[in-house]
Design a protein around this motif. Structure first.
Motif, PDB file in Angstrom:
ATOM      1  N   VAL A  10       0.826  -1.218   0.000  1.00  0.00           N
ATOM      2  CA  VAL A  10       0.000   0.000   0.000  1.00  0.00           C
ATOM      3  C   VAL A  10       0.864   1.273   0.000  1.00  0.00           C
ATOM      4  O   VAL A  10       0.595   2.224   0.729  1.00  0.00           O
ATOM      5  CB  VAL A  10      -1.011   0.002   1.168  1.00  0.00           C
ATOM      6  CG1 VAL A  10      -2.028  -1.108   0.984  1.00  0.00           C
ATOM      7  CG2 VAL A  10      -0.329  -0.142   2.533  1.00  0.00           C
ATOM      8  N   GLY A  11       1.913   1.257  -0.830  1.00  0.00           N
ATOM      9  CA  GLY A  11       2.757   2.430  -0.978  1.00  0.00           C
ATOM     10  C   GLY A  11       3.718   2.683   0.163  1.00  0.00           C
ATOM     11  O   GLY A  11       4.308   3.765   0.264  1.00  0.00           O
ATOM     12  N   GLU A  12       3.922   1.707   1.024  1.00  0.00           N
ATOM     13  CA  GLU A  12       4.741   1.874   2.226  1.00  0.00           C
ATOM     14  C   GLU A  12       5.704   0.696   2.349  1.00  0.00           C
ATOM     15  O   GLU A  12       5.306  -0.455   2.221  1.00  0.00           O
ATOM     16  CB  GLU A  12       3.804   1.927   3.444  1.00  0.00           C
ATOM     17  CG  GLU A  12       4.451   2.282   4.755  1.00  0.00           C
ATOM     18  CD  GLU A  12       3.424   2.327   5.895  1.00  0.00           C
ATOM     19  OE1 GLU A  12       3.857   2.436   7.053  1.00  0.00           O
ATOM     20  OE2 GLU A  12       2.211   2.229   5.620  1.00  0.00           O
ATOM     21  N   THR A  13       6.975   0.983   2.577  1.00  0.00           N
ATOM     22  CA  THR A  13       7.969  -0.067   2.721  1.00  0.00           C
ATOM     23  C   THR A  13       8.207  -0.378   4.202  1.00  0.00           C
ATOM     24  O   THR A  13       7.946   0.444   5.078  1.00  0.00           O
ATOM     25  CB  THR A  13       9.300   0.329   2.058  1.00  0.00           C
ATOM     26  OG1 THR A  13       9.777   1.530   2.673  1.00  0.00           O
ATOM     27  CG2 THR A  13       9.123   0.546   0.568  1.00  0.00           C
ATOM     28  N   ASN A  24       4.044   0.543  14.542  1.00  0.00           N
ATOM     29  CA  ASN A  24       4.395   1.759  13.815  1.00  0.00           C
ATOM     30  C   ASN A  24       3.839   1.761  12.397  1.00  0.00           C
ATOM     31  O   ASN A  24       3.965   2.756  11.687  1.00  0.00           O
ATOM     32  CB  ASN A  24       5.922   1.914  13.752  1.00  0.00           C
ATOM     33  CG  ASN A  24       6.537   2.074  15.131  1.00  0.00           C
ATOM     34  OD1 ASN A  24       6.034   2.833  15.957  1.00  0.00           O
ATOM     35  ND2 ASN A  24       7.615   1.347  15.394  1.00  0.00           N
ATOM     36  N   LYS A  25       3.274   0.653  11.987  1.00  0.00           N
ATOM     37  CA  LYS A  25       2.710   0.531  10.643  1.00  0.00           C
ATOM     38  C   LYS A  25       1.184   0.596  10.719  1.00  0.00           C
ATOM     39  O   LYS A  25       0.581   0.307  11.744  1.00  0.00           O
ATOM     40  CB  LYS A  25       3.139  -0.790   9.994  1.00  0.00           C
ATOM     41  CG  LYS A  25       4.634  -0.901   9.716  1.00  0.00           C
ATOM     42  CD  LYS A  25       5.050   0.094   8.652  1.00  0.00           C
ATOM     43  CE  LYS A  25       6.496  -0.075   8.254  1.00  0.00           C
ATOM     44  NZ  LYS A  25       6.927   0.941   7.266  1.00  0.00           N
ATOM     45  N   SER A  26       0.579   0.960   9.603  1.00  0.00           N
ATOM     46  CA  SER A  26      -0.879   0.993   9.545  1.00  0.00           C
ATOM     47  C   SER A  26      -1.430  -0.427   9.663  1.00  0.00           C
ATOM     48  O   SER A  26      -0.752  -1.413   9.338  1.00  0.00           O
ATOM     49  CB  SER A  26      -1.351   1.622   8.234  1.00  0.00           C
ATOM     50  OG  SER A  26      -1.032   0.779   7.136  1.00  0.00           O
ATOM     51  N   ALA A  27      -2.673  -0.533  10.120  1.00  0.00           N
ATOM     52  CA  ALA A  27      -3.309  -1.846  10.246  1.00  0.00           C
ATOM     53  C   ALA A  27      -3.388  -2.542   8.894  1.00  0.00           C
ATOM     54  O   ALA A  27      -3.232  -3.763   8.797  1.00  0.00           O
ATOM     55  CB  ALA A  27      -4.701  -1.691  10.849  1.00  0.00           C
ATOM     56  N   LEU A  28      -3.609  -1.757   7.826  1.00  0.00           N
ATOM     57  CA  LEU A  28      -3.699  -2.345   6.494  1.00  0.00           C
ATOM     58  C   LEU A  28      -2.347  -2.910   6.058  1.00  0.00           C
ATOM     59  O   LEU A  28      -2.283  -3.977   5.427  1.00  0.00           O
ATOM     60  CB  LEU A  28      -4.195  -1.298   5.490  1.00  0.00           C
ATOM     61  CG  LEU A  28      -4.447  -1.790   4.069  1.00  0.00           C
ATOM     62  CD1 LEU A  28      -5.493  -2.898   4.059  1.00  0.00           C
ATOM     63  CD2 LEU A  28      -4.886  -0.632   3.173  1.00  0.00           C
ATOM     64  N   CYS A 322      -5.853   5.625   1.781  1.00  0.00           N
ATOM     65  CA  CYS A 322      -5.697   5.000   3.094  1.00  0.00           C
ATOM     66  C   CYS A 322      -7.044   4.512   3.603  1.00  0.00           C
ATOM     67  O   CYS A 322      -8.104   4.923   3.110  1.00  0.00           O
ATOM     68  CB  CYS A 322      -5.094   5.990   4.102  1.00  0.00           C
ATOM     69  SG  CYS A 322      -6.168   7.416   4.452  1.00  0.00           S
ATOM     70  N   TYR A 323      -6.983   3.616   4.587  1.00  0.00           N
ATOM     71  CA  TYR A 323      -8.148   3.229   5.367  1.00  0.00           C
ATOM     72  C   TYR A 323      -7.966   3.795   6.772  1.00  0.00           C
ATOM     73  O   TYR A 323      -7.094   4.618   7.017  1.00  0.00           O
ATOM     74  CB  TYR A 323      -8.305   1.712   5.387  1.00  0.00           C
ATOM     75  CG  TYR A 323      -8.890   1.125   4.107  1.00  0.00           C
ATOM     76  CD1 TYR A 323      -9.499   1.929   3.145  1.00  0.00           C
ATOM     77  CD2 TYR A 323      -8.843  -0.240   3.870  1.00  0.00           C
ATOM     78  CE1 TYR A 323     -10.041   1.398   1.993  1.00  0.00           C
ATOM     79  CE2 TYR A 323      -9.396  -0.795   2.716  1.00  0.00           C
ATOM     80  CZ  TYR A 323      -9.985   0.028   1.774  1.00  0.00           C
ATOM     81  OH  TYR A 323     -10.525  -0.507   0.638  1.00  0.00           O
ATOM     82  N   GLY A 324      -8.796   3.365   7.705  1.00  0.00           N
ATOM     83  CA  GLY A 324      -8.687   3.886   9.062  1.00  0.00           C
ATOM     84  C   GLY A 324      -9.785   4.892   9.343  1.00  0.00           C
ATOM     85  O   GLY A 324     -10.820   4.943   8.666  1.00  0.00           O
ATOM     86  N   THR A 325      -9.566   5.720  10.353  1.00  0.00           N
ATOM     87  CA  THR A 325     -10.600   6.668  10.792  1.00  0.00           C
ATOM     88  C   THR A 325     -10.105   8.105  10.851  1.00  0.00           C
ATOM     89  O   THR A 325     -10.761   8.952  11.440  1.00  0.00           O
ATOM     90  CB  THR A 325     -11.122   6.266  12.177  1.00  0.00           C
ATOM     91  OG1 THR A 325     -10.028   6.252  13.110  1.00  0.00           O
ATOM     92  CG2 THR A 325     -11.792   4.899  12.152  1.00  0.00           C
ATOM     93  N   GLY A 326      -8.971   8.407  10.232  1.00  0.00           N
ATOM     94  CA  GLY A 326      -8.390   9.733  10.339  1.00  0.00           C
ATOM     95  C   GLY A 326      -8.994  10.747   9.387  1.00  0.00           C
ATOM     96  O   GLY A 326      -9.880  10.438   8.582  1.00  0.00           O
ATOM     97  N   PRO A 327      -8.488  11.992   9.449  1.00  0.00           N
ATOM     98  CA  PRO A 327      -9.052  13.074   8.627  1.00  0.00           C
ATOM     99  C   PRO A 327      -8.861  12.860   7.125  1.00  0.00           C
ATOM    100  O   PRO A 327      -9.706  13.293   6.343  1.00  0.00           O
ATOM    101  CB  PRO A 327      -8.304  14.317   9.119  1.00  0.00           C
ATOM    102  CG  PRO A 327      -7.066  13.804   9.788  1.00  0.00           C
ATOM    103  CD  PRO A 327      -7.439  12.478  10.364  1.00  0.00           C
ATOM    104  N   ILE A 328      -7.751  12.229   6.702  1.00  0.00           N
ATOM    105  CA  ILE A 328      -7.560  11.988   5.266  1.00  0.00           C
ATOM    106  C   ILE A 328      -8.613  11.007   4.756  1.00  0.00           C
ATOM    107  O   ILE A 328      -9.212  11.217   3.692  1.00  0.00           O
ATOM    108  CB  ILE A 328      -6.134  11.478   4.988  1.00  0.00           C
ATOM    109  CG1 ILE A 328      -5.114  12.575   5.291  1.00  0.00           C
ATOM    110  CG2 ILE A 328      -5.992  11.019   3.538  1.00  0.00           C
ATOM    111  CD1 ILE A 328      -3.677  12.152   5.110  1.00  0.00           C
TER     112      ILE A 328
END
Length: 478
Positions: A10-13, A24-28, A322-328
């Motif tokens: 998901v665009g993250e190494t 430190n990583k997103s749940a996804l 992104c997923y999650g519940t944040g403002p983005i």
């Protein structure tokens, strides 16, 4: 995988330096770590030693039933990937098979009937795979449990026009790949799946291919309606090649209407329309936000559109980074991140990352021939919670070399018709493409475009403020 313990999701190494549940990583990202999708990626045979070591490490470091990797959804995807890796000529070994059997037994007791949708279908698919791969009474029970609901879920989740009921091109492609996997499973273990089910799945896959062909830009990737990001699911060309290897043909879906200099394909049950002019294609959203009981991947994007001229995208929706519940996440699901009319509230009340309250209801959808093309009109009542309960009406008129979009808001309220530009054309439109704003007040506003997870690109939007409740923008090309 780009190394023995190095990954990009998901665009993250990241690496396994902090274990399989890195906070430190997103749940996804963590979920993707447990999927083992790389076992089926291009060139996977060259990475076989990495894969063998990683499977052994996962077994050592993820005891039952600890950590994110034992959640039903990643368990389901991992089981299928391990089995297909073994079926393709790699050797799981006894320890991995024991682990796989433990995972299947746990999954059989933890089906995601509270979530339903693609989660439950993935659970059922994994049990069918495990029940076919193993033999004996326990395997037969797994197979029976998976088959008990599988056919019903296929009929529930695939609409008559071939679209997946979550109305996301990305999840549509994922579900189509699942169906093709099940047909492939039947080729390897003939007789384990009922013949009638395999035939039904094959026909459904053909319809889904037809739907995806209609809903694909000339550049080969889908438009961004609801949760959708490029690079997560396989594209049309890859899925079509997979289907051909299985002897499954793409079927024609939707109602095709020919006009003077324009063509339309109406996917009526899904609620999408493809309008084509000479060298251009527009995708129009006149759909519900998604299933009434499962709107988690829905966006407030009613009556939005995307436009390509040639192989170049011109107007887009904002996409999903992104997923999650944040403002983005909240912004990307909101109306202002889409090419439609934006008022002071979202057209559907998106909240909580995967929740929707009061929802826009599309209505009065009409597709008609005009003297010089085709016209698609529709309305929605998503702004009814505002004073005076206004209704947004939009009409797309496709001509040979022009797309005109007319918006009406009645009763009149402050609103803008947003047209988000693809980043490559936001500063200067390609030669031969221009636009005009005969009605309304034009302005440029900054915007974002998320073509892929983890990547948000700065762009701009042509905002046309409605004047006396009306705005018109005309795109032309040669």
């Amino acid at each position: 995988m780009n190394g023995p313990d190095s990954f990009e999701f998901v665009g993250e190494t990241g690496t396994l330096a902090n274990g399989w549940n890195d906070q430190n990583k997103s749940a996804l990202w963590v979920y993707n770590l447990h999927y083992f999708d790389d076992l089926r990626r291009a060139g996977s045979l060259d990475r076989r030693p990495w894969h063998s070591a990683l499977i052994a490490r996962w077994i050592r470091e993820n005891p039952p039933v600890e950590g994110a990797g034992w959640a039903p959804y990643p368990t389901s995807l991992r089981m299928v990937n391990w089995i297909m890796w073994d079926m393709a000529g790699s050797e799981l070994g006894d320890e991995a098979r024991r682990s796989l059997a433990n995972q299947a037994g746990w999954l059989a007791r933890n089906l995601e009937t509270h979530i339903l949708g693609n989660h439950l279908f993935s659970n059922l698919k994994a049990l069918v795979f495990a029940g076919s791969y193993f033999s004996g009474e326990t395997a037969d029970r797994w197979l029976a449990l998976g088959l008990e609901r599988l056919g019903r879920e296929v009929r529930e989740q695939v609409l008559s026009d071939g679209g997946n009921f979550e109305l996301s091109p990305m999840y549509h492609a994922i579900f189509l790949a699942d169906l093709l996997d099940l047909v492939a499973l039947d080729r390897v273990f003939p007789g384990r799946l009922p013949r009638s089910l395999v035939e039904d799945i094959s026909r459904t896959a053909g319809r889904m291919l037809g739907w995806l062909a209609v809903m694909t830009h000339p550049d080969g990737d889908p438009p961004h309606f609801n949760d959708c990001a490029i690079g997560i699911a396989s594209g049309l060309a890859e899925l079509k090649a997979y289907a051909v290897r299985l002897g499954i043909a793409q079927l024609t879906v939707g109602e095709r209407i020919e006009g003077r200099g324009a063509t339309a394909i109406h996917l009526a049950e899904s609620g999408y329309v493809r309008l084509e002019g000479s060298g251009a294609v527009a995708f129009c959203d006149v759909a519900q936000i998604g299933p009434s009981y499962l709107p988690g991947h829905g966006h407030a994007d009613t009556l939005s559109y995307e436009l390509s001229v040639g192989r170049r995208r011109i107007v887009v929706n904002g996409g999903t980074s992104c997923y999650g519940t944040g403002p983005i996440r909240l912004h990307e699901r909101g109306t202002s991140a889409h090419s439609t009319v934006v008022a002071e509230v979202n057209s559907s009340e998106v909240w909580g990352g995967f929740r929707v309250a009061r929802r826009a209801r599309p209505m009065d959808v009409k597709l008609t021939r005009t003297a010089d093309g085709l016209s698609l009109s529709a309305a929605h009542d998503g702004y009814r919670r505002l004073p005076r309960k206004p209704v947004h009406h939009r009409t797309w008129t496709m001509r040979a070399n022009e797309l005109e979009i007319r918006d009406l808001m009645f009763p009149e309220i402050p609103a803008v018709a947003r047209n988000i530009l693809y980043p490559d054309v936001s500063k200067e439109l390609p030669e031969g493409i221009l636009y005009d704003v005969p009605t309304g007040s034009e302005g440029r506003e900054p915007a974002f475009y998320a073509q892929r997870f983890g990547v948000r690109l700065a762009t701009s939007a042509i905002d046309v403020r409605l004047t006396k409740g009306e705005a018109v923008i005309q795109w032309r090309w040669n």
